[in-house]
Design an enzyme around this catalytic site. Structure first.
Site, PDB file in Angstrom:
ATOM      1  N   CYS A 145       0.668  -1.212   0.007  1.00 29.23           N
ATOM      2  CA  CYS A 145      -0.049  -0.058  -0.051  1.00 29.23           C
ATOM      3  C   CYS A 145       0.798   1.194  -0.206  1.00 29.23           C
ATOM      4  CB  CYS A 145      -1.050  -0.190   1.462  1.00 29.23           C
ATOM      5  SG  CYS A 145      -2.364   1.253   1.030  1.00 29.23           S
ATOM      6  N   HIS A 153      -3.557  -5.645   0.367  1.00 30.06           N
ATOM      7  CA  HIS A 153      -2.918  -6.061   1.754  1.00 30.06           C
ATOM      8  C   HIS A 153      -2.667  -7.393   2.055  1.00 30.06           C
ATOM      9  CE1 HIS A 153      -2.805  -1.696   3.509  1.00 30.06           C
ATOM     10  NE2 HIS A 153      -3.615  -1.732   2.733  1.00 30.06           N
ATOM     11  N   GLU A 203      -0.967  -8.650   4.142  1.00 26.93           N
ATOM     12  CA  GLU A 203      -1.052  -9.028   5.801  1.00 26.93           C
ATOM     13  C   GLU A 203      -2.428  -8.792   6.572  1.00 26.93           C
ATOM     14  OE1 GLU A 203      -1.145  -4.548   5.778  1.00 26.93           O
ATOM     15  OE2 GLU A 203      -0.727  -6.189   4.486  1.00 26.93           O
TER      16      GLU A 203
END
Length: 242
Positions: free
Chosen positions: A96, A186, A188
């Site tokens: 990001c 994302h 994660e």
């Protein structure tokens, strides 16, 4: 975890830069550890300008532009770090904001509040260039991932390889040099992250948080599978580099 990963435990150190308190490593830290890597997390103000002492770098997200130096005065050092990694072949994964830092640091452009914001689970589409890319090897041609951004990479750095896209945000993944990657999505973050989102703010933007959560939970198994593969691929690049 492979035997090679187990052998390399504690031998490979990953510098993880946290640009904002709410934009943490999520499941990425545990996954990298499972791949035999040691993760050292630092806050933005403590980011070094080079990767000295580390075998790889991960730049996490944040709710500001990659050149907002007055707001985040450590960004010049972070851009220098990204530029050094890209130039020297040090494995780097920008997520990001981290992807946008990599883009700007190496000659690309990022535009604030560009196009339609992406919130919640979105589909990522691999481009033909991704077929032999080490980070995206073995990934499905289309997979869901959590997104939460309103700024976009609007011009790739010179020589960058465009790896993934979708209709709302054409630059979803790219590579600079041999081992520096930026992903707008994302890996994660799981569907559970949406539980902490601001329902009122989303409603003001015409979005329904409950609908976003339901969609993300439905896609979670596929999203996690793709993100885990991406993480394993990145770890393999780190272990393979001499």
């Amino acid at each position: 975890m492979s035997e090679a990963a187990n052998t390399d435990r504690d031998a490979r150190r990953v510098l993880m830069v946290r640009n904002a308190e709410r934009s943490g490593p999520g499941r990425l830290r545990a996954w990298l550890h499972a791949e035999g890597l040691t993760v050292d997390e630092v806050s933005g103000p403590a980011v070094p300008a080079t990767s000295a002492g580390f075998d790889a770098v991960v730049l996490l997200g944040g709710g500001f532009l990659p050149d907002a130096d007055m707001h985040a005065p450590w960004l010049p050092a972070e851009r220098a770090l990204a530029r050094q990694c890209a130039g020297n072949g040090v494995p780097l994964l920008g997520i990001c904001l981290g992807a946008q830092v990599l883009a700007v640091a190496t000659g690309g452009e990022v535009t604030g509040e560009y196009g339609r914001p992406e919130r919640g689970s979105c589909t990522i589409v691999l481009r033909p260039e991704a077929e032999h890319d080490p980070l995206l090897a073995g990934m499905p041609p289309r997979f869901p991932a959590i997104q939460n951004h309103r700024d976009q990479v609007t011009a790739l750095p010179p020589g960058a390889v465009h790896l993934a896209e979708n209709e709302q945000c054409p630059v979803q993944a790219f590579r600079v040099g041999e081992r520096a990657w930026g992903v707008q999505f994302h890996p994660e973050v799981g569907a559970d992250r949406l539980a902490g989102w601001d329902e009122a703010a989303l409603a003001d933007a015409g979005l329904d948080l409950e609908m976003l959560r339901a969609r993300a939970e439905t896609a979670e198994a596929d999203s996690a599978r793709a993100a885990r593969r991406l993480t394993a691929n990145f770890a393999a690049v780190v272990r393979a580099r001499t």
